[in-house]
Design a protein around this motif. Structure first.
Motif, mmCIF file in Angstrom:
data_model
loop_
_atom_site.group_PDB
_atom_site.id
_atom_site.type_symbol
_atom_site.label_atom_id
_atom_site.label_comp_id
_atom_site.label_asym_id
_atom_site.label_seq_id
_atom_site.Cartn_x
_atom_site.Cartn_y
_atom_site.Cartn_z
ATOM 1 N N ASP A 86 -3.265 -21.504 19.472
ATOM 2 C CA ASP A 86 -3.401 -20.375 20.207
ATOM 3 C C ASP A 86 -2.534 -19.232 19.871
ATOM 4 N N ALA A 87 -1.270 -19.320 19.960
ATOM 5 C CA ALA A 87 -0.427 -18.332 19.678
ATOM 6 C C ALA A 87 -0.281 -17.868 18.590
ATOM 7 N N THR A 88 -0.458 -18.824 17.488
ATOM 8 C CA THR A 88 -0.518 -18.513 16.076
ATOM 9 C C THR A 88 -1.538 -17.757 15.822
ATOM 10 N N ALA A 89 -2.925 -18.068 16.265
ATOM 11 C CA ALA A 89 -4.122 -17.550 15.980
ATOM 12 C C ALA A 89 -4.002 -16.111 16.455
ATOM 13 N N GLU A 90 -3.072 -15.803 17.516
ATOM 14 C CA GLU A 90 -3.141 -14.290 17.928
ATOM 15 C C GLU A 90 -2.085 -13.443 17.258
ATOM 16 N N ALA A 91 -1.108 -14.216 16.679
ATOM 17 C CA ALA A 91 -0.275 -13.511 15.734
ATOM 18 C C ALA A 91 -0.974 -13.164 14.401
ATOM 19 N N ALA A 94 -2.866 -10.263 14.889
ATOM 20 C CA ALA A 94 -2.146 -8.977 15.244
ATOM 21 C C ALA A 94 -1.420 -8.606 13.807
ATOM 22 N N CYS A 95 -1.616 -9.313 13.039
ATOM 23 C CA CYS A 95 -0.666 -9.060 11.747
ATOM 24 C C CYS A 95 -1.917 -8.600 10.514
ATOM 25 N N VAL A 156 1.102 -9.600 1.509
ATOM 26 C CA VAL A 156 0.711 -11.416 2.177
ATOM 27 C C VAL A 156 2.170 -12.012 2.361
ATOM 28 N N GLY A 157 3.269 -11.631 1.376
ATOM 29 C CA GLY A 157 4.467 -11.938 1.979
ATOM 30 C C GLY A 157 5.145 -11.691 3.234
ATOM 31 N N LYS A 158 4.764 -10.346 3.650
ATOM 32 C CA LYS A 158 5.318 -9.884 4.856
ATOM 33 C C LYS A 158 4.409 -10.513 5.731
ATOM 34 N N VAL A 163 4.179 -14.069 10.715
ATOM 35 C CA VAL A 163 3.494 -14.931 11.302
ATOM 36 C C VAL A 163 3.969 -16.581 11.568
ATOM 37 N N PHE A 164 4.574 -16.646 10.413
ATOM 38 C CA PHE A 164 5.014 -18.356 10.316
ATOM 39 C C PHE A 164 6.817 -18.410 10.216
ATOM 40 N N GLY A 165 7.333 -17.076 10.077
ATOM 41 C CA GLY A 165 8.747 -17.195 10.024
ATOM 42 C C GLY A 165 9.212 -17.611 8.526
#
Length: 262
Positions: A86-91, A94-95, A156-158, A163-165
């Motif tokens: 859920d947190a990853t989906a929000e990130a 947002a990105c 997409v690199g950014k 999102v994933f670090g």
């Protein structure tokens, strides 16, 4: 290239599973059984007609059947691990990405979502529970690498970095638009910018690489089984590769990896 067999946790951002949705599950099972030696076990009931592909009893991929009224493109989907879907989906939202499906529960498998990055490449995220994803680290029929094919790597690199670090390593070649994505100092995936050579019919997409002992022989077998060859076998940085499609049109790469440098 994949995380070691028996891993109890996938580092968030690591490709951890690949899955394919098709129109005819039975015939697709037959194709990959002949090509890779896969066997099958039932998948989560929440996903409808769905099976887990096995090699020597270890899970390597998933395949499901679309409802008869769904006419979607048939393509392999790469899933990235997360500790909190859920947190990853929000990130992702947002990105500048999109969350098309979920996050939703998949029983004992955990929690999943289908998303796309700002360039439109579809991928999944997976918060695993008891089911940990691909559990082998090599051998014929194992997914051993995942690469994002996109127009250029800058945006997409950014996105994946935020999102994933991922730590992004740029290729040391001025004429090559290529990033290697690292986590904890280890390469986990790559991004290849191909500019105008991006296939119009596919757009930006994630590509799955499956290990084979002999790409040339595997290509011939793909054709005999009703698939097609897109790029004939050639020698590349990862090893000997070939780009093929199964009978329903799902595109994937066959690879015999180069031996590790001594």
């Amino acid at each position: 290239m994949t995380e070691a067999a028996g891993a109890t946790r996938r580092t968030p951002g690591t490709p951890c599973w690949v899955s394919l949705m098709v129109h005819s599950l039975g015939s697709t099972e037959d194709f990959y059984t002949d090509l890779f030696g896969w066997e099958y076990a039932p998948g989560p009931a929440q996903l409808g007609p769905y099976v887990r592909a096995l090699l020597d009893g270890h899970e390597v991929a998933g395949m499901g059947e679309m409802p008869p009224d769904r006419q979607l493109p048939v393509a392999w989907t790469t899933y990235l691990a997360t500790d909190d879907a859920d947190a990853t989906a929000e990130a992702i939202r947002a990105c500048g990405g999109t969350v098309a499906v979920g996050p939703l529960d998949a029983g004992a498998a955990g929690r999943v979502a289908i998303c796309s990055d700002p360039a439109g490449a579809i991928f999944g995220i997976w918060q695993a529970e008891g089911h940990m994803g691909t559990r082998t680290s090599g051998g014929t029929g194992t997914p051993v690498w995942n690469e994002l094919i996109t127009q250029d790597t800058l945006t997409v690199g950014k996105f994946y970095e935020t999102v994933f670090g991922h730590d992004c390593e740029t290729a040391d070649a001025p004429d090559l638009d290529h990033l290697t994505l690292h986590l904890e100092g280890r390469p986990v995936a790559s991004v290849h910018g191909v500019g105008r050579a991006l296939p119009r019919e596919r757009g930006a997409h994630w590509m799955t690489f499956f290990e084979v002992a002999d790409p040339d022989a595997a290509v011939r077998r793909v054709v005999e089984l009703g698939g097609r060859v897109i790029d004939a076998p050639y020698d590349g940085p990862l090893g000997r590769l070939a780009l093929v499609a199964d009978p329903e049109g799902a595109v994937f790469t066959l690879v015999r990896q180069n031996p590790p440098a001594s």
